[in-house]
Each structure stands twice: as C-alpha cells, then as structure tokens.
Design a protein around this motif. Sequence first.
Motif, PDB file in Angstrom:
ATOM      1  N   ALA A 129      -5.632  -2.694 -12.064  1.00 50.90           N
ATOM      2  CA  ALA A 129      -5.443  -2.295 -10.667  1.00 50.90           C
ATOM      3  C   ALA A 129      -3.963  -2.408 -10.320  1.00 50.90           C
ATOM      4  CB  ALA A 129      -6.283  -3.168  -9.737  1.00 50.90           C
ATOM      5  N   VAL A 130      -3.593  -1.872  -9.138  1.00 49.26           N
ATOM      6  CA  VAL A 130      -2.198  -1.954  -8.692  1.00 49.26           C
ATOM      7  C   VAL A 130      -2.145  -2.502  -7.263  1.00 49.26           C
ATOM      8  CG1 VAL A 130      -1.241  -0.170 -10.178  1.00 49.26           C
ATOM      9  CG2 VAL A 130      -2.278   0.486  -8.034  1.00 49.26           C
ATOM     10  N   PRO A 131      -1.354  -3.550  -7.016  1.00 45.65           N
ATOM     11  CA  PRO A 131      -1.169  -4.061  -5.650  1.00 45.65           C
ATOM     12  C   PRO A 131      -0.411  -3.037  -4.799  1.00 45.65           C
ATOM     13  CG  PRO A 131      -0.484  -5.687  -7.281  1.00 45.65           C
ATOM     14  CD  PRO A 131      -0.680  -4.398  -8.005  1.00 45.65           C
ATOM     15  N   VAL A 132      -0.763  -2.942  -3.530  1.00 45.54           N
ATOM     16  CA  VAL A 132      -0.143  -1.975  -2.623  1.00 45.54           C
ATOM     17  C   VAL A 132       0.525  -2.709  -1.466  1.00 45.54           C
ATOM     18  CG1 VAL A 132      -0.546  -0.039  -1.057  1.00 45.54           C
ATOM     19  CG2 VAL A 132      -1.809  -0.175  -3.208  1.00 45.54           C
ATOM     20  N   PHE A 133       1.799  -2.348  -1.207  1.00 45.49           N
ATOM     21  CA  PHE A 133       2.579  -2.930  -0.114  1.00 45.49           C
ATOM     22  C   PHE A 133       3.109  -1.776   0.745  1.00 45.49           C
ATOM     23  CE2 PHE A 133       2.627  -5.605  -3.796  1.00 45.49           C
ATOM     24  CZ  PHE A 133       2.353  -6.864  -3.294  1.00 45.49           C
ATOM     25  N   CYS A 134       3.626  -2.105   1.913  1.00 45.96           N
ATOM     26  CA  CYS A 134       4.110  -1.039   2.790  1.00 45.96           C
ATOM     27  C   CYS A 134       5.340  -1.502   3.564  1.00 45.96           C
ATOM     28  CB  CYS A 134       3.008  -0.591   3.752  1.00 45.96           C
ATOM     29  SG  CYS A 134       2.452  -1.862   4.894  1.00 45.96           S
ATOM     30  N   GLY A 135       6.044  -0.538   4.148  1.00 48.23           N
ATOM     31  CA  GLY A 135       7.241  -0.859   4.913  1.00 48.23           C
ATOM     32  C   GLY A 135       8.055   0.380   5.181  1.00 48.23           C
ATOM     33  N   SER A 136       9.267   0.169   5.632  1.00 45.29           N
ATOM     34  CA  SER A 136      10.213   1.257   5.874  1.00 45.29           C
ATOM     35  C   SER A 136      11.593   0.777   5.457  1.00 45.29           C
ATOM     36  CB  SER A 136      10.220   1.665   7.349  1.00 45.29           C
ATOM     37  OG  SER A 136      11.280   2.565   7.607  1.00 45.29           O
ATOM     38  N   ALA A 137      12.056   1.231   4.305  1.00 42.02           N
ATOM     39  CA  ALA A 137      13.354   0.777   3.793  1.00 42.02           C
ATOM     40  C   ALA A 137      14.488   1.213   4.717  1.00 42.02           C
ATOM     41  CB  ALA A 137      13.578   1.315   2.382  1.00 42.02           C
ATOM     42  N   MET A 170       6.875   4.146   6.581  1.00 42.28           N
ATOM     43  CA  MET A 170       5.766   3.931   7.513  1.00 42.28           C
ATOM     44  C   MET A 170       6.161   4.256   8.946  1.00 42.28           C
ATOM     45  SD  MET A 170       2.914   3.152   6.087  1.00 42.28           S
ATOM     46  CE  MET A 170       2.128   2.822   7.635  1.00 42.28           C
ATOM     47  N   ASP A 171       7.458   4.378   9.207  1.00 35.44           N
ATOM     48  CA  ASP A 171       7.936   4.717  10.554  1.00 35.44           C
ATOM     49  C   ASP A 171       8.021   6.220  10.780  1.00 35.44           C
ATOM     50  OD1 ASP A 171      10.081   4.696   8.579  1.00 35.44           O
ATOM     51  OD2 ASP A 171      11.379   5.234  10.262  1.00 35.44           O
ATOM     52  N   LYS A 172       7.799   7.007   9.726  1.00 35.09           N
ATOM     53  CA  LYS A 172       7.987   8.459   9.808  1.00 35.09           C
ATOM     54  C   LYS A 172       6.835   9.110  10.580  1.00 35.09           C
ATOM     55  CE  LYS A 172       8.730  12.387   6.648  1.00 35.09           C
ATOM     56  NZ  LYS A 172       8.765  12.759   5.214  1.00 35.09           N
ATOM     57  N   THR A 173       7.129  10.140  11.320  1.00 32.12           N
ATOM     58  CA  THR A 173       6.089  10.884  12.027  1.00 32.12           C
ATOM     59  C   THR A 173       5.096  11.446  11.012  1.00 32.12           C
ATOM     60  OG1 THR A 173       7.660  11.507  13.753  1.00 32.12           O
ATOM     61  CG2 THR A 173       5.633  12.797  13.605  1.00 32.12           C
ATOM     62  N   GLY A 174       3.825  11.191  11.238  1.00 30.08           N
ATOM     63  CA  GLY A 174       2.793  11.644  10.305  1.00 30.08           C
ATOM     64  C   GLY A 174       2.438  10.630   9.238  1.00 30.08           C
ATOM     65  N   ALA A 175       3.095   9.455   9.248  1.00 31.12           N
ATOM     66  CA  ALA A 175       2.785   8.415   8.250  1.00 31.12           C
ATOM     67  C   ALA A 175       1.358   7.928   8.431  1.00 31.12           C
ATOM     68  CB  ALA A 175       3.769   7.259   8.381  1.00 31.12           C
ATOM     69  N   SER A 176       0.635   7.804   7.336  1.00 31.17           N
ATOM     70  CA  SER A 176      -0.752   7.342   7.378  1.00 31.17           C
ATOM     71  C   SER A 176      -1.009   6.426   6.196  1.00 31.17           C
ATOM     72  CB  SER A 176      -1.718   8.530   7.353  1.00 31.17           C
ATOM     73  OG  SER A 176      -3.050   8.084   7.201  1.00 31.17           O
ATOM     74  N   PHE A 177      -1.227   5.155   6.479  1.00 31.22           N
ATOM     75  CA  PHE A 177      -1.470   4.165   5.427  1.00 31.22           C
ATOM     76  C   PHE A 177      -2.751   4.512   4.668  1.00 31.22           C
ATOM     77  CE2 PHE A 177      -3.191   0.062   3.951  1.00 31.22           C
ATOM     78  CZ  PHE A 177      -2.117  -0.422   3.235  1.00 31.22           C
ATOM     79  N   SER A 178      -3.812   4.831   5.401  1.00 28.83           N
ATOM     80  CA  SER A 178      -5.108   5.101   4.760  1.00 28.83           C
ATOM     81  C   SER A 178      -5.045   6.362   3.900  1.00 28.83           C
ATOM     82  CB  SER A 178      -6.208   5.242   5.816  1.00 28.83           C
ATOM     83  OG  SER A 178      -5.875   6.273   6.738  1.00 28.83           O
TER      84      SER A 178
END
Length: 778
Positions: free
Chosen positions: A323-331, A194-202
Amino acid sequence: MLRHKGKLLLSALKKVYLHSQCTYCQKARTLCVKKFRSHIYLQRNYSSPPGEVKSLRSIITPPVSKIRNIGIMAHIDAGKTTTTERMLYYSGYIRSLGDVDDGDTVTDFMAQERERGITIQSAAVTFDWAGHRINLIDTPGHVDFTLEVERSLRVLDGAVAVFDASAGVEAQSLTVWRQADKHHIPRICFLNKMDKTGASFSYAVESIEQKLKTKPLLLQLPIGEAKSFRGIVDVVTKEQVIWKPATGLDDGKNFEQKPLKEADSPDLLKDTVDARTALIEQVADLDDEFAELVLGEFSEDFDSLPADKLRSAVRRVTLAHKAVPVFCGSALKNKGVQPLLDAITMYLPAPNERSYEFLQWYRDDLCALAFKVIHDKQRGPLVFVRIYSGTMKPQSAVYNINKNCTERMSRLLLPFADQQIEISSLTAGNIALTVGLKQSATGDTIVSSKASAMAAAQKAEQDVRSGCGQTRGAENLLLAGVEIPEPVFFCTIEPPSMARQPDLENALACLQREDPSLKVKIDADTGQTILCGMGELHIEIIHDRIKREYRLETYLGPLQVAYRETIQNTVQATDTLDRIVGDKRHQVSVELHLRPWDEEWSAVAPVIEYAENTSNLLQPELREAVENGIHTSYLQGPLLGFPVQDVVVTVHAVNANADTSPTMVSACVSRCMQKALKKADKQVLEPLMNLEITVGESHLGTVLGDLAQRRGSIQEIQSRQDNKVVIASVPLAEMMGYSTVLRTLTSGSGTFTLELASYQAMSSHEQTALVNKRIGLA
C-alpha cells in the motif's frame, strides 16, 4: 511605506530607462522589475533573518539507518520543484523561498529551466531533518526527459509521488509510477495544490486507487479544500495542524498543532475517527503482526490503539509494496511540507532496508554505481555515484568494471544542486559527486580494484552453481545499469563553418555522455551529422545548450520521424566472399534464413538462432563474428535506410578456411543479410504515440475533429472536474507542431502529453507516399 516602495520602484525604472540602449543591462533590468513587482504585488518574498542558514559542512553524518535516499516524481507542473524548495527552506539550508515562475529555485539552475519554468535535468541536494540525512533528487516531469527519472530511480531507496489534487493521476504520473514499480521502490503520495480551484481530495485518492491499481492509506485529511484550505488532520494521532502567518510573513514556519475536539468541528472529528478506523482495518488486512495486535488487545476499542504501533505497521506495509500512505498540502502556499518531511523519515526505507543481492559478494569493499555525468568548464566531467558498500575517498584509484579500466578520483564532493562542497570521505548508502573519472558514464559499476571485482565475480559464480544465487548469471548481477530508450525524432545538425566541426563533435560527445538518450550518428551517404532525440523539446534544448555552453551557432535541419523497417515473409539467402589480402586467402560462405517475428512484443535487437548442424561446429570467435555482421546489417534497412526490427535470423551454414579473419566473416554475413532483406516483402513501421489531451467541454468537438484528420484513434474520453480528458493513439508523424495547433483550437486552454506506445505497420498507401517523399518523387 507603500509610498516609499513606490519611490524606489520609480527610481529603479528611471535608471533602467537611462540604460535602455545598453545590452549588458537587459538582464539586470528584467530582474529589477521582476523583483519589485513580486515584492509589492505578489507578497511572496519570504526570507529568514541573516545567520540562520545552515552550511552544508554542518550536515550530519548519521548511521545508515538514519539516511534516506529519495526522489520527487510527478507529472509536469504538479509541484515537484516547489515542494523541494520548501523542504530546503524548512530544513534551514536556504534563506529565501524561490519560485518556479520567477526562475530562482535551487534545483532548477539551468538557464533553459529558468526560462521555461520546467525541470529538464535531475538535481541532487543533501540536507538533514529530525536527525536524519536526506539525499533528495528532484526529477523532470516532461516525457522527453524520462531517462532522467529512470536513472535517478535506479539509485534511490524511496520516492515521493506528487499529484495535482485537482487533476489526480495524469499521463506522466502513470509513467513514473511504472518506472518505480520496475525498480521496486517504496513510495508515499503527496496531494499537492489543495488550495487550487477545483481541488478534490476524494477525487485524487480515487484516481490513485483506480489508475495506479494500488491501495492508498489515508494518513491525513484536509481541513477545507480550494480557497478554504487552511490545514490538515493527522489521522493517526487525531491532531489538527493549522498554519497561521506570524507578523504578516506567511512562510509556513508557524503552525499550531493540537488535538482535534468536537467543539472545533463535529463533522471533521467524525470523518477523522471513521478514517482512522478504516486505516486500522486496511493495515490489519495487509499485515499479520498488526492484525494479531488489533484482534487481541484492541478488538473492542480502536481509539486506544497507540499511534506508534499504527505507524510501525504502516511502515512495514509501505516497505512491502502492499500500500502507499497518502498526505496532502499546498507547497506553493507553504502548507503540509513539514509533515511530509516527517513522513519521509518515518515511512520510507533506509539503504540497509533494501536488499541488493550483489552486496554479499563485496561485503565491506567499495561498490558504487555511476548514474549521471555533468560537465564543468573548470573541473571537467563530474560523475554522480551511489555508494552501495564500502567507503569512497578522494585521491584514490577505482576500477570501472564496464570500461575495464582503472581511474584516479581526485576529489569527492557533496552535491547541492549546482553548488558542491569538498568532503574527505563518504560511506555506504550515500550519493556523491566525483572529480577525475574521465571514462565513467551512466550505468557503470565502480569498485575499489580489479582484484576486488574478480573476487566478487568468483563468489557470485560459486553461489549460482550451488543454487544460492539467481540463475541469470553473475555478470548481469554485477553490472546492473540503466535502460536507455530509443529516440523517435532526428534531424541534421551543421556547424557555422567546417573549421568549427571539431568543436561541434566535442560538444556532442560531452552532451551524449551527459544524456545517453541523445544519439549522434553520421549519415553514410551524405556525411552529415544526425542528431537523434526523444522529442521536439529534447532536441530544442540540446540545440540551445550547444549555443550557450559551447558558443556554437549550429544549424538544425527539419525534424524527421525515426521509422523502423521489417519483413513480411520468410526468405533465404547465400553469399560467398573470396578475397586475397597480402599473402592470405580469405574464403567464407554463409547461408541465412530470415522470417518475421511473431510475438506480441517488439524485438528491437536481432533474434539469432542456429540450425542444429551449425551450432556445435562454430567456434566462439566465429560465432561472435557472425553476430557482429548481423547486428551491423540491422542498423540500415533496405527500403529507406532505417533500423530493422522484428526479424528472426537463422544461421544455417558458415564455412570459412583457416586463414579467414573474423572481420571478413562479419562482412560476408552482413552482405548476405542485406541480400535477404532486399528479397523480402518490406514493411515500414511508424512510431505510435499515446496521446492524452485535457480540454474544456466547449472545445471537445473541435479537438476530436482535428484528431480524426491526423489518423488518430480515440480510446476513451474521461471527465476530470470541469474538463474532458481525451485518451487516444496517434502516429508521431501527424503530431509535428501540435502544441501550436492545440493552443489555437482551444484558445490557449488545452494541454497534452505524448508518450511512445509502440511501432506499428503503415498502410500500403501511407508507406508508398512516404517512400516517394523520401526519394524525391512527391
């Protein structure tokens, strides 16, 4: 401080210069420079104080409901290994955070993995988190090593699908998702980078919904994207989690979790409330029990719905594959991994929540599946097993149903990548490493004794007859294995001298046992050893392993494509064999009819039919001999010697005298098959690959022009952030060395993935050119 570090660096480099002629110091020199460079410039030398690292011997042994067997699966370079490394660090089982680029992660321990920065073979680790025991397998993302993903998913109960937030669903993401679907594995999604340039959650969520045809449940929202990403919001509890470095050490262990208030960010709070409302409505549509609760007590006020009720409903929906739960982050930046670990324990199933029909026939007796083999120089073959029922103990005899043999297991180990500790026993629901099983291989079923296997088979047969069990038969239920893909590349391999031929044969036998997708055969005409693999990288890795692990400087011939052969018309053939061996006369006559297979899907194995007047007359031994002869003739086609497929064989007559042996029957049938295949109109089939190229718009025209010259068929051109994604189908023969060509065409910015789609008929012009080339006329 910096001056002091600079002196240390200069001192180290001075020593390196003095030893520059010493080959022994080369590795040390590289590691030394890399260590100083990472310490001074990259500032990623995260580590815990001494004494805080847990021992594997302290791993908890909870009830089966607290065990999680999970896999990390994704497209190449999505961050699987980095995510695994962070999980081990936060759970306390490693002192420092490794990095894929530096080649010092726990699960990428092979020399080839550390050099290339990719995962080649799956690695198992065991750790605990929040009172749960997690058996985790980190899987490869490269298409050449798809079998590693396949056999890992075969024994897992849940999976974490990792996605690059800037790219969304990529080619190999689709492949591993389909593999998880095949094994009915519940999964959760982690939008990494999510920290990468161009990252888009939507964008990433939308691609999951559209390409994977599933329903994403947003349980988290990011706080910021790309460079501004600093934390997440828990949609279920409406709490924000922000990572804050402590004393300059940003290892992700320190974070602040507090309720999200309007004063913090009115827009973020509104988005979170809207996301929670949408989540409740989504789950209510999928779960009747939760719908009744929402419509009854909380119909007018969703905010008052307790978090634990919502979590329970999400868990039920996830386990039901709705359905599938969705999480986000930056390892890589150490954000979002701890909530992901919590999600694994909350939403993925325990072993006792998965239904396996064969377990009812074993009850408390041992039943385990061998799913991977590795070779250790000191201890011999080490076999990974998943225990489905009963208890496994060292120094005990076990029965291998597939090999029909009893073996003695000398030791039982708990795996932690390339390290293991010895344990006294292990119960159902766990993954273990065994020492002493000389015959067991991938896909073998292991039970406590032959009597136990016979008793289970009898119970299965009774259930099938009474209609309680499935109708596909007890044997398939008891011996559930792993599907091995067919290789698409092959080349010759030769030892440095004939004296080393036995060593090469031993090395190839060991590697074949480790990797069933590697096939080795002997060319009947030349006597050369043929190496068959899944791709250029696969064969390159095998060659490198033979050199490093077995000290053999082998020579590889040029890579060649594995074609197939088939027929285009119906033919009939008869053959008679009359031979006297010793004092017995072997006499047999056969009549066969061959026709092309007309279904949409390919028939790789022979499709054998029997004429009405023949089927009832053939004894079981004779029928087996006939089918063995047909299978043998399938291995080598009449035109170029490639395997035959998509042919239906009808057996019209088999007449043999009483003294005729089954071997002679098989030989006659095989000869008759070859005669029929030579009479038919022959067609060569070539492997057609699904190709996905990611390239900048400025290079798109050049890449498309090159594909046209390679007989490529463009299916679709998609937009992905600032790049274009070309989806095409191309014959494999045209893709030799394509990685170098693509780098040249795109100035090093383009990437591609290849996956076998099917075998298709070659045009008459291309087929003639191939035949002439193979027989030396071109």
